[in-house]
Every structure is written in C-alpha cells, then in structure tokens.
Design an enzyme around this catalytic site. Structure first.
Site, PDB file in Angstrom:
ATOM      1  N   CYS A   1       0.838  -1.210   0.000  1.00  0.00           N
ATOM      2  CA  CYS A   1       0.000   0.000   0.000  1.00  0.00           C
ATOM      3  C   CYS A   1       0.870   1.256   0.000  1.00  0.00           C
ATOM      4  O   CYS A   1       0.452   2.303  -0.502  1.00  0.00           O
ATOM      5  CB  CYS A   1      -0.954  -0.003   1.183  1.00  0.00           C
ATOM      6  SG  CYS A   1      -0.143  -0.131   2.796  1.00  0.00           S
TER       7      CYS A   1
ATOM      8  N   HIS B   1      -1.610   1.148   7.573  1.00  0.00           N
ATOM      9  CA  HIS B   1      -2.081   1.063   6.195  1.00  0.00           C
ATOM     10  C   HIS B   1      -2.105   2.465   5.595  1.00  0.00           C
ATOM     11  O   HIS B   1      -2.482   3.439   6.257  1.00  0.00           O
ATOM     12  CB  HIS B   1      -3.489   0.458   6.163  1.00  0.00           C
ATOM     13  CG  HIS B   1      -4.052   0.319   4.775  1.00  0.00           C
ATOM     14  ND1 HIS B   1      -3.488  -0.481   3.811  1.00  0.00           N
ATOM     15  CD2 HIS B   1      -5.143   0.907   4.207  1.00  0.00           C
ATOM     16  CE1 HIS B   1      -4.204  -0.391   2.704  1.00  0.00           C
ATOM     17  NE2 HIS B   1      -5.216   0.449   2.914  1.00  0.00           N
TER      18      HIS B   1
END
Length: 515
Positions: A177, A469
């Site tokens: 990510c 994240h």
C-alpha cells in the site's frame, strides 16, 4: 480564462488594430529583414531597467517595452490599465486581467501570416520550414494522413466534470500500500501526466529495466478507460531492482518510497541536452522540472553579522510536529497573523503554516556548534535560517509523524490543519526582510500569484508504527476528490480530505510561467 476566450480583446479591436498589430509583429517580433532585426536589437530594451532579456513584452496600447520576469510590464499594465501585451520572442498575447496567454483567432492569423513573410525574407525554403530551421516554435497542423484517420474515426472521448478517466485501483501485492498510494499521487500530477501521455520519454536503456518506461506504461493503463484494478507487478520488480533497500514484502515508508522513486526516475531520465541527469543542480529532466526547488540557508555570525549563504536542491520539505521530542516553536493563537492561508487557530489546532513558520524561523546554533566566520577569521556563535529561494511546480510536504531514536520509536498523531490553497510568499528568501522575530506581514497583491498553490493529493497513514495502512485522497477535477484504498476507489468530500491526519501533502502551483 473562460472557454469562450478572453473578453478583454475586444477593447483592443478598434480603428486600425490589425494594421497596428502587423506593424508590431513585423518590427519587433519576427523581424524578417536585416534592418528590422537591427532596429529590434537597439530599441527592444526594458524601459524601466534597461535589460535586453528577462522575457521582454511590448504593450499593445502604447510604445512601451518591459521585462515580464521582473514584473515591470505588470507594473505598467496596472498603472496605465493597458491589459494586453505581446511576447517579443514568441509572439504570444498576454492578458493581465485573465493572467494568462490568450488565443484569439484573428490575432493568431495575423501572427502566422507575418511569421511566414519573415521566413521568406530570411530566405528559408519550404523544406527548411518543414524541418523547423529558423523556427522558434511551430503550431501543430494535421497532415493529410492524420486528417484521413480523423475522418475514419469520428468517435471522440469527451472529458466531462463527471468523467472517471484516470481513476483506477491498484492491487495490493503484499504490504505494498506504501507504493500504491504514491503511484496514485504521481499519476494525478498534472504536468507528469501530460509528459507521459504525450510520449515525451526517449529511452536509451533496455525497456525492461527502465523505470521511466514502466511509469509511461502505467499512465497508459490509468488513462485507458479500463475500470478493473491494475496489478503493478512490473513496477514493484523494478523498484526492488533499483532501490534494494525497499525489496521484500515488509511494510515500507511511503515517504521513503517517494524519494527513492523520484531518484530512480531522475537517474533514468535524460535532459534536453542528451546528457545523463546525474547532477541534481544542473538537470532538465521532467522530474527536476516539476519537483525540484531551491532551499536557501543563511548562517549569520553573531559578532560581525556576516552572512554565509548556500542553496541546495530539494524534492520535498520535512516538517517537525508538536508532540515530537524536537521542541516546537511556541505559538500564540490569534496574535501572529494566524489566519494566513485561510487557516485559523480557533480550535487550537496546529496548522501547516505554523510548521512552515517553524521551519523558516532563525535558529541559534549555540556555543557547541560554532562556525568559522570568514569575516572574523575565528570560530563564532551563529544563527541559521532556511528560506525558499526557488519554489518547485509541485511542493510536497512531509509531516514527520514517525519518530525513531535510540530510546523512542513511536507515531505522532498530532492533528495538523492544512488548506486547499497555500501561499508560500512569506517563506521565500525574497520576503525575508518583512519577517521580524517570527512575525509575518502579508500584503495582498492582485498581480502576484506566482507563489500560490492548490492541494491535489494527500497521503494518510492509519495505524501504529508497527502495523498500519496507507491511503490517498486525490483530486480528479477542481472540486471532486476520491479516496484510493488499494483496489477500491470511492468518492470523498472536501471535508473528509481536510479532516484527515495527513502524512504527505502534495500542492501544485496555480500559475506557471514559460521558461
């Protein structure tokens, strides 16, 4: 400027305007004969500073030449209310009300006719014109073959305000990510998009090892109209190959990936002169054109007050945050011009402007960090101050949320308010004299928009230092924002963007000057 064109041209189109415009093109722009070229060389100087260069423009309403780069022609336009001027090198018409170069069909026709006449007077033949010899620039005109292709392919793709072209998710290949969020920011950088979608990259490496070629392919994939998520496995492989410290499936830092990606793209690009772009101080590659700025460091001796100045290139600006182990400059809300850039301390929140003020404040280096003063010829205490000498087209601000030290490893979650529009004028080296003890005086100048930026991407990190994240907010159109969470793209509100924590903030200059 509106799609209908510049509304201020009609004020110029009176009486013998065509004849007057032709005379300007003949005598001061294209200058076909030797006599007119001599006249241009002698007479075309700035009426305010006497300079020959600095992008001279001529007022269309009166006989007045002045520098564009030094804003002398702007001063003339403001004082005389003469809103149109002509670039004496390229022949473009600039409107000071629209604050842009404008297109007018009648004026363009006159410019082309006079340019062709000048070429003929200089003895340029048809095949030389085709090769562009003696031509400063050329407008694109379709060939017979291209006209035939256009006739046989009448279907056109229209870009509307609701268009989703360019929006595409990216598959997470295992803790990637950090890469996906930076790719989304780069693919929505306007000038970078224009560069890659116009096939400007001329590769001399093996295509399977060139990151610029892969980025070019990536832009093609993003703007192809396909809606299914893209799998960036080739990009990941090339990143692992050229930036080995990022290899592996561990979670990496998005800021570290951004700098590594820009560095590899910079090394794989070639500048306009065909030389390898190894020197960040003298490079004309697309990465440096867009992302490189100049940071000025002034070290002042406390005894003789002599100043030592150095200027270093930068791709991003890393800003300390309140809550870190680094002491943050104390601010008194409401008493220091805190509404700059539309930000306010009403809620007690730290603003991006606060962080920039701290970054550019004078810092006393202390007795343990004495420098050898060239004026005193001895080691003396000094102060150091950073300011912006040259602003990049895209300014990336890195909020230092991850703190690593021998005793401490943690994430700083301090909320920092950041604006949709940012004025960097107070932090310029040229504005230094108006800065007194950390106080900024901002003057409103309608003709000065050079240092104003608009937000177009925000990278966020959710979670802790050990597990987290990355996501990205990107601006698709003027007021349309989308959240990119790996393969999932969802519409976002401006409020959601501005309320987010913020890790990397990408701003684009609102007005660009031609070099």
């Amino acid at each position: 400027m509106s799609p209908a064109g510049c509304p201020h041209v009609n004020c110029f189109k009176v009486d013998n305007w065509k004849q007057n415009l032709r005379a300007i093109y003949q005598c001061f722009v294209w200058s076909g004969s030797a006599e007119t070229r001599k006249r241009k060389a002698k007479s075309c100087i700035c009426h305010m500073c006497g300079a020959h260069l600095s992008r001279l423009h001529s007022c269309l309403y009166c006989v007045f030449f002045a520098c564009f780069a030094k804003k002398h022609i702007h001063e003339h336009a403001k004082s005389k209310r003469h809103n149109l001027a002509i670039d004496l090198l390229y022949g473009g018409i600039y409107c000071f009300m629209c604050q842009d170069y404008i297109y007018d069909k009648d004026m363009e026709q006159i410019a082309k006719e006079e340019q062709r006449k000048a070429w003929k007077m200089q003895g340029l033949k048809a095949f030389e014109l085709k090769l562009g010899i003696g031509e400063k620039y050329s407008t694109w005109e379709p060939t017979k073959r291209e006209l035939e292709l256009l006739r046989h392919n009448p279907k056109r793709r229209r870009i509307t305000s609701n268009c989703t072209i360019g929006l595409r998710g990216l598959i997470n290949l295992g803790n990637t990510c950090f890469m996906n969020c930076i790719v989304q920011a780069l693919t929505h950088t306007p000038l970078l998009r224009d560069f890659f979608l116009s096939d400007r990259h001329k590769c001399e490496m093996q295509s399977n090892s060139c990151l610029v070629c892969e980025m070019s392919q990536l832009f093609q994939e993003f703007y192809s109209g396909h809606r299914s998520p893209h799998i960036p496995f080739r990009l990941l492989h090339l990143v692992w190959t050229h930036a080995r410290h990022l290899a592996g499936y561990e979670q990496q830092d998005a800021h570290e990936f951004l700098i590594a990606a820009l560095d590899v793209l910079h090394r794989h690009c070639k500048d306009d002169n065909g030389k390898k772009a190894n020197n960040p101080n003298h490079c004309n590659c697309i990465i440096d054109q867009i992302f490189t700025g100049g940071l000025q460091s002034d070290v002042t001796c406390q005894v003789c007050h002599g100043v030592s100045t150095t200027i270093d290139p930068f791709w991003d600006i890393s800003l300390d945050l309140p809550g870190s182990s680094t002491p943050f400059w104390p601010l008194s809300p409401g008493g220091d011009g805190s509404t700059l850039n539309g930000e306010s301390h009403a809620t007690g929140a730290t603003t991006l402007t606060d962080c920039l003020r701290r970054f550019t404040r004078p810092e006393h280096l202390g007795s343990s960090a004495k420098i050898k003063c060239s004026g005193c010829h001895s080691y003396q205490e000094s102060t150091k101050q950073l300011t912006m000498k040259k602003l990049p087209i895209v300014a990336c601000f890195h909020l230092k949320r991850f703190e690593h030290s021998a005793k401490l490893r943690r994430k700083i979650t301090t909320y920092v308010s950041f604006p949709l529009e940012l004025d960097m004028t107070p932090f310029m080296a040229s504005s230094k004299e108006s800065r007194m003890n950390g106080q900024y005086q901002q003057t409103v100048e309608p003709f000065n928009n050079d240092n104003k930026y608009s937000l177009f991407a925000v990278v966020n990190h959710q979670g802790t230092l050990e597990s987290g994240h990355y996501t990205t907010f990107i601006r698709q159109h003027k007021d349309q924002w989308f959240k990119c969470d790996d393969a999932i793209i969802t519409k976002a509100s401006i409020e959601a963007v501005l309320d987010s924590e913020g890790y990397l903030l990408f701003y684009h200059k609102q007005f660009l000057e031609y070099e």
